[in-house]
Scaffold this motif. Structure first.
Motif, mmCIF file in Angstrom:
data_model
loop_
_atom_site.group_PDB
_atom_site.id
_atom_site.type_symbol
_atom_site.label_atom_id
_atom_site.label_comp_id
_atom_site.label_asym_id
_atom_site.label_seq_id
_atom_site.Cartn_x
_atom_site.Cartn_y
_atom_site.Cartn_z
ATOM 1 N N SER A 11 -6.217 2.947 5.984
ATOM 2 C CA SER A 11 -7.148 1.880 5.587
ATOM 3 C C SER A 11 -6.833 1.312 4.210
ATOM 4 N N MET A 12 -6.339 2.150 3.305
ATOM 5 C CA MET A 12 -6.006 1.654 1.966
ATOM 6 C C MET A 12 -4.902 0.605 2.051
ATOM 7 N N ALA A 13 -3.875 0.881 2.826
ATOM 8 C CA ALA A 13 -2.787 -0.082 2.988
ATOM 9 C C ALA A 13 -3.280 -1.373 3.624
ATOM 10 N N ARG A 14 -4.154 -1.255 4.618
ATOM 11 C CA ARG A 14 -4.674 -2.463 5.276
ATOM 12 C C ARG A 14 -5.518 -3.302 4.323
ATOM 13 N N TRP A 15 -6.182 -2.643 3.365
ATOM 14 C CA TRP A 15 -6.964 -3.391 2.375
ATOM 15 C C TRP A 15 -6.078 -4.007 1.302
ATOM 16 N N LEU A 16 -5.168 -3.203 0.749
ATOM 17 C CA LEU A 16 -4.448 -3.624 -0.453
ATOM 18 C C LEU A 16 -3.228 -4.490 -0.169
ATOM 19 N N ALA A 17 -2.466 -4.192 0.868
ATOM 20 C CA ALA A 17 -1.218 -4.930 1.111
ATOM 21 C C ALA A 17 -1.424 -6.443 1.151
ATOM 22 N N PRO A 18 -2.454 -6.967 1.839
ATOM 23 C CA PRO A 18 -2.634 -8.423 1.879
ATOM 24 C C PRO A 18 -3.127 -9.020 0.560
ATOM 25 N N LEU A 19 -3.438 -8.174 -0.418
ATOM 26 C CA LEU A 19 -3.912 -8.653 -1.715
ATOM 27 C C LEU A 19 -2.818 -8.666 -2.772
ATOM 28 N N LEU A 20 -1.636 -8.161 -2.423
ATOM 29 C CA LEU A 20 -0.499 -8.135 -3.336
ATOM 30 C C LEU A 20 0.581 -9.088 -2.842
ATOM 31 N N ASP A 21 1.346 -9.649 -3.776
ATOM 32 C CA ASP A 21 2.456 -10.537 -3.422
ATOM 33 C C ASP A 21 3.740 -9.747 -3.218
ATOM 34 N N GLY A 22 4.623 -10.342 -2.456
ATOM 35 C CA GLY A 22 5.962 -9.804 -2.312
ATOM 36 C C GLY A 22 6.095 -8.799 -1.187
ATOM 37 N N PRO A 23 7.327 -8.571 -0.732
ATOM 38 C CA PRO A 23 7.577 -7.589 0.319
ATOM 39 C C PRO A 23 7.192 -6.188 -0.143
ATOM 40 N N GLN A 24 6.646 -5.412 0.773
ATOM 41 C CA GLN A 24 6.158 -4.075 0.437
ATOM 42 C C GLN A 24 6.619 -3.074 1.488
ATOM 43 N N HIS A 25 6.904 -1.867 1.002
ATOM 44 C CA HIS A 25 7.187 -0.757 1.901
ATOM 45 C C HIS A 25 6.229 0.371 1.546
ATOM 46 N N TRP A 26 5.350 0.718 2.480
ATOM 47 C CA TRP A 26 4.343 1.751 2.262
ATOM 48 C C TRP A 26 4.793 3.064 2.888
ATOM 49 N N VAL A 27 4.622 4.150 2.137
ATOM 50 C CA VAL A 27 4.837 5.501 2.654
ATOM 51 C C VAL A 27 3.474 6.185 2.688
ATOM 52 N N LEU A 28 3.012 6.517 3.888
ATOM 53 C CA LEU A 28 1.687 7.096 4.069
ATOM 54 C C LEU A 28 1.805 8.612 4.199
ATOM 55 N N HIS A 29 1.208 9.335 3.245
ATOM 56 C CA HIS A 29 1.256 10.796 3.230
ATOM 57 C C HIS A 29 -0.071 11.348 3.739
ATOM 58 N N ASP A 30 -0.019 12.249 4.719
ATOM 59 C CA ASP A 30 -1.232 12.941 5.154
ATOM 60 C C ASP A 30 -0.828 14.233 5.852
ATOM 61 N N ARG A 31 -1.767 15.172 5.908
ATOM 62 C CA ARG A 31 -1.492 16.451 6.574
ATOM 63 C C ARG A 31 -1.856 16.433 8.044
ATOM 64 N N ASP A 32 -2.472 15.332 8.517
ATOM 65 C CA ASP A 32 -2.965 15.260 9.891
ATOM 66 C C ASP A 32 -2.071 14.327 10.707
ATOM 67 N N PRO A 33 -1.271 14.868 11.631
ATOM 68 C CA PRO A 33 -0.355 14.018 12.394
ATOM 69 C C PRO A 33 -1.063 12.994 13.280
#
Length: 293
Positions: free
Chosen positions: A60-82
């Motif tokens: 959800s953080m990526a879905r909120w923040l990515a459209p609010l920043l300019d430029g190409p982005q590569h997100w790495v999502l870390h979690d313990r729950d597959p």
């Protein structure tokens, strides 16, 4: 949104709260963050922003923040729950604010073992609703890893330990105190920070020479969020009773009355959280907003 030893979060609950989380986060912190990222990105003359989201849950953080920043982005999502990571991969963010592409990959990770090597190359580290699930040692390790990379850190929606319900009720204070104690409980030998986390995080980053910007980010729930408010209320009271079983009899009457107020549209809830932005020192940080705690 998940940390070792913490209760496993259900994807449906995370989906239910996503809209309230998006509304609550303090967008004002994005002004100095965007300025910093633009300056650093300009120095590199191209390439994607590499963003690491810790305890990402369903993304959800990526879905909120990515459209609010300019430029190409590569997100790495870390979690313990597959299972949560699988859902995140299937529900990626929209493109950046300027239409640039946003890509995502997931990483199954134990955040208690995170270090600067895991974040190598990061332009930004984010986390949402995570800090209160950590211990003091784990939070210090997180601060050490992030400052070791030298990039901005945006930490949103940490529980602040303050709830305002309208109309009020004589049992409100006892339920709130018991819930806060539950948030600070010991889980599998780990003493959680709960509502002490925002202050502890600010101290941890400042000890390492990083300025910290702090903003309030409350959920403000009303009739339009009845389903979320109902689930939050039931969970809030259940945790309080788990901590203080002597409240159980009064709590049954209390929660029935509260749920009736919710169903009628009369209940309002303000659930306080804290957002923190950490910006590294250096030329890109010049002209930042004045620090506030």
């Amino acid at each position: 949104m998940s940390a070792p030893g913490s209760p496993r979060f259900e994807a449906d609950w995370l989906a239910l709260r996503e809209g309230a989380d998006a509304d609550a986060r303090d967008a004002g912190l994005l002004v100095p963050l965007r300025a910093h990222l633009a300056a650093e990105h300009g120095r590199r003359r191209g390439g994607s922003l590499n963003i690491h989201d810790l305890g990402s849950g369903t993304g959800s953080m990526a879905r909120w923040l990515a459209p609010l920043l300019d430029g190409p982005q590569h997100w790495v999502l870390h979690d313990r729950d597959p299972e949560l990571l699988e859902r995140a991969a299937g529900f990626p963010p929209e493109p950046a604010a300027d239409g640039a592409p946003v890509t995502v990959r997931t990483r199954l990770a134990d955040l208690t073992e995170l270090d600067a090597v895991d974040l190598k190359g990061a332009d930004l580290v984010t986390a949402s609703a995570l800090l209160d699930l950590l211990t003091a040692d784990e939070l210090n390790g997180l601060a050490e890893a992030c400052t070791g990379v030298g990039c901005p850190v945006l930490l949103t929606l940490s529980v602040a330990g303050h709830v305002v319900l309208t109309p009020d009720h004589p049992l409100d204070a006892d339920i709130a105190a018991a819930f806060n104690a539950h948030q600070r409980r010991e889980v599998q030998g780990r003493r959680l920070l709960g509502p002490d986390a925002p202050d502890a995080a600010a101290r941890a980053f400042r000890r390492r020479g990083a300025p910290v910007y702090r903003r309030s980010s409350p959920w403000r729930l009303g009739p339009e969020q009845r389903r979320l408010m109902r689930q939050w209320l039931e969970g809030w009271v259940a945790a309080a009773v788990e901590q203080r079983t002597e409240l159980s009899t009064e709590a049954r009457t209390y929660v029935e009355w509260r749920l009736g107020e919710c169903a009628s549209g009369r209940l309002r809830a303000e659930v306080h959280h804290v957002d923190l932005l950490v910006l590294p020192d250096g030329p890109a940080a010049e002209g930042r907003h004045e620090e506030r705690s």
